[in-house]
Design an enzyme around this catalytic site. Sequence first.
Site, mmCIF file in Angstrom:
data_model
loop_
_atom_site.group_PDB
_atom_site.id
_atom_site.type_symbol
_atom_site.label_atom_id
_atom_site.label_comp_id
_atom_site.label_asym_id
_atom_site.label_seq_id
_atom_site.Cartn_x
_atom_site.Cartn_y
_atom_site.Cartn_z
ATOM 1 N N HIS A 188 0.786 -1.189 0.009
ATOM 2 C CA HIS A 188 -0.006 0.033 -0.068
ATOM 3 C C HIS A 188 0.876 1.175 0.007
ATOM 4 C CE1 HIS A 188 -4.274 -1.579 1.508
ATOM 5 N NE2 HIS A 188 -3.841 -1.831 0.547
ATOM 6 N N HIS B 74 5.484 6.703 3.272
ATOM 7 C CA HIS B 74 5.249 5.552 4.208
ATOM 8 C C HIS B 74 4.924 6.008 5.515
ATOM 9 C CE1 HIS B 74 7.431 2.537 1.979
ATOM 10 N NE2 HIS B 74 8.229 3.472 1.436
ATOM 11 N N THR C 108 13.507 -0.869 0.817
ATOM 12 C CA THR C 108 12.983 -1.217 2.161
ATOM 13 C C THR C 108 11.925 -2.157 1.906
ATOM 14 O OG1 THR C 108 11.179 0.522 2.001
ATOM 15 C CG2 THR C 108 13.622 1.173 2.822
ATOM 16 N N THR C 109 11.628 -2.818 1.041
ATOM 17 C CA THR C 109 10.462 -3.952 0.692
ATOM 18 C C THR C 109 11.021 -4.835 -0.166
ATOM 19 O OG1 THR C 109 9.363 -2.562 -1.222
ATOM 20 C CG2 THR C 109 8.473 -2.186 1.228
#
Length: 253
Positions: free
Chosen positions: A108, A135, A220-221
Amino acid sequence: MIAAGTAIVAIGLAVACSPAGPRPTRRPSAAPKDDDPVWHYEGAEGPERWGELSTAFEVCGNGREQSPVDLAPTAPSARPKALTLQFPPASLRIAHHEHVADGINNGHTIQINYDDGDTLMLGDTPYALVQYHFHDPSEHTVAGRRFPMEMHMVHRSATGALAVVGVLIERGRHHAAFDPVWTNLPTTKGVETHYEHVMVDVDALLPASRASYRYHGSLTTPPCSEGVEWIVLAPPIELDAPQLDAFSYLIHA
């Protein structure tokens, strides 16, 4: 899951970094595409297990330069490569993504796509701003402190190298430069909307000071790819409570 950060140098600010600790609790991300491994921000498919979910995600578990990190000021160090940021105003192309392409971000997010030319110089290397997204709460921490939000401005060089400018966001005064984006926050996921006559002054979204934390890190993902140049601007910007709440409500709905 998150490896210790590398040494950091900065413009006008020197820092050291360490793992940011447990990632903040968030709602699980929306369902990804059918042919992609399923991952979430919590539970059995959360960050501590990302490296086990797919061979494509192995670096999430065994990488040596993983982001995000905790940023902490230390003694001054040598001046790094010069940083120049200049963003011309651009029309608004905004999307509420369930799954963002190119491995830049997954889950998301509200993403604003940008294609108005090279806007970041890191030393002698130009990087083009590809998109910026948000974020909630922040990915990076400073001396253990997590902020309500963080903006990531993703840049790509001609060779495909990535540089990400992070902007920490704290609760404070209303920030009018965000109004064109916040007024048009999308409620439909997976669709990009182009507001041709809505202009965003991208440079006005940033703090006036360019003092920054610098380190070599990763996405970061998943797939947590390394080799990303991180520039986290030291001074945070402010959004007021209604602005923060509007984004939080939409992203966690």
